[in-house]
Motif scaffolding. Structure first.
Motif, mmCIF file in Angstrom:
data_model
loop_
_atom_site.group_PDB
_atom_site.id
_atom_site.type_symbol
_atom_site.label_atom_id
_atom_site.label_comp_id
_atom_site.label_asym_id
_atom_site.label_seq_id
_atom_site.Cartn_x
_atom_site.Cartn_y
_atom_site.Cartn_z
ATOM 1 N N ALA A 25 15.596 10.891 -35.288
ATOM 2 C CA ALA A 25 15.881 9.552 -34.776
ATOM 3 C C ALA A 25 17.206 9.565 -34.035
ATOM 4 O O ALA A 25 18.146 10.258 -34.438
ATOM 5 C CB ALA A 25 15.938 8.535 -35.919
ATOM 6 N N ILE A 26 17.274 8.809 -32.943
ATOM 7 C CA ILE A 26 18.493 8.676 -32.151
ATOM 8 C C ILE A 26 18.743 7.193 -31.913
ATOM 9 O O ILE A 26 17.850 6.465 -31.487
ATOM 10 C CB ILE A 26 18.387 9.408 -30.804
ATOM 11 N N GLY A 27 19.954 6.739 -32.205
ATOM 12 C CA GLY A 27 20.297 5.340 -32.009
ATOM 13 C C GLY A 27 20.530 4.995 -30.548
ATOM 14 O O GLY A 27 20.787 5.863 -29.709
ATOM 15 N N GLY A 28 20.456 3.720 -30.229
ATOM 16 C CA GLY A 28 20.722 3.264 -28.871
ATOM 17 C C GLY A 28 22.198 3.354 -28.515
ATOM 18 O O GLY A 28 23.073 3.279 -29.378
ATOM 19 N N GLY A 29 22.487 3.516 -27.240
ATOM 20 C CA GLY A 29 23.872 3.591 -26.777
ATOM 21 C C GLY A 29 24.482 2.218 -26.595
ATOM 22 O O GLY A 29 23.795 1.242 -26.283
ATOM 23 N N GLY A 30 25.793 2.121 -26.806
ATOM 24 C CA GLY A 30 26.506 0.861 -26.623
ATOM 25 C C GLY A 30 26.879 0.624 -25.168
ATOM 26 O O GLY A 30 26.993 1.558 -24.368
ATOM 27 N N ALA A 31 27.066 -0.636 -24.808
ATOM 28 C CA ALA A 31 27.415 -0.995 -23.432
ATOM 29 C C ALA A 31 28.920 -0.908 -23.211
ATOM 30 O O ALA A 31 29.712 -1.078 -24.137
ATOM 31 C CB ALA A 31 26.934 -2.399 -23.115
#
Length: 198
Positions: A25-31
């Motif tokens: 699993a890979i988390g989403g990147g922040g803006a």
């Protein structure tokens, strides 16, 4: 194998005659957040976590979550950029990257949690006097993601600065181009992460 690359909640049903799976699993990147024409802070990359040889039962249902990317919307002062969402497979969680801070601060890379074989944090964002800046890279199979978007190992084992979970690469306020998270599960004799994931 089966993979999910669009944000949302899903159910993985263990196929017949399958008693062990491996998942990543890979988390989403922040803006990132631009505070004015000369200052911007990028977001953190998503964490990566994997679990090998997880014991399962045919027909068993396992919850899957794919975290969304953080998106920067201008809402005035004191509003941080949006963080990325966490991705998960059962009890294994890959945290999303943090968004840039309205007070002037980079987004921090996401961290793994829960039950996993190995996990690595995403890289932190960077500060720049230009909107043209890289966010933190996603965590890799063998190392934490690098600050400022250097190479990280992506979902399918390929290396690149824009793999799943990386934070925003270039300024684009609505939406940012940080990337969504992802989850992948594989099964079969000898199939594990990271050495035999193909």
């Amino acid at each position: 194998e089966q993979s999910w690359t669009s944000p949302g909640t899903y159910t993985f049903t263990v196929p017949a005659n399958v008693y062990s799976v491996s998942a990543v699993a890979i988390g989403g990147g922040g803006a990132q957040i631009p505070l004015n024409s000369n200052n911007a802070w990028s977001g953190g990359g998503g964490a990566l976590a994997y679990v090998n040889n997880l014991s399962v039962t045919p027909g068993q249902s396992i919850n899957v979550v794919v975290g969304s990317r953080g998106v920067y919307y201008y809402t005035g002062a004191n509003a941080d950029a949006q963080s990325g969402g966490a991705s998960s497979f059962g009890a294994m969680i890959a945290g999303g990257g943090g968004g840039g801070k309205s007070t002037g601060g980079v987004g921090v890379g996401g961290t793994p949690s829960g039950a996993y074989t190995a996990g690595f944090s995403g890289g932190n964002g960077i500060y720049s006097q230009s909107y043209n800046l890289l966010g933190g890279a996603a965590g890799g199979y063998t190392a934490n993601g690098a600050t400022g978007g250097n190479t990280g190992t992506g979902l399918y084992g390929g290396a690149g600065t824009n793999g799943k979970g990386d934070s925003a690469a270039y300024y684009n306020p609505s939406p940012s181009n940080s990337t969504d998270g992802a989850v992948r599960v594989i099964w079969g004799p000898g199939r594990t992460f990271p050495s035999n994931a193909n």
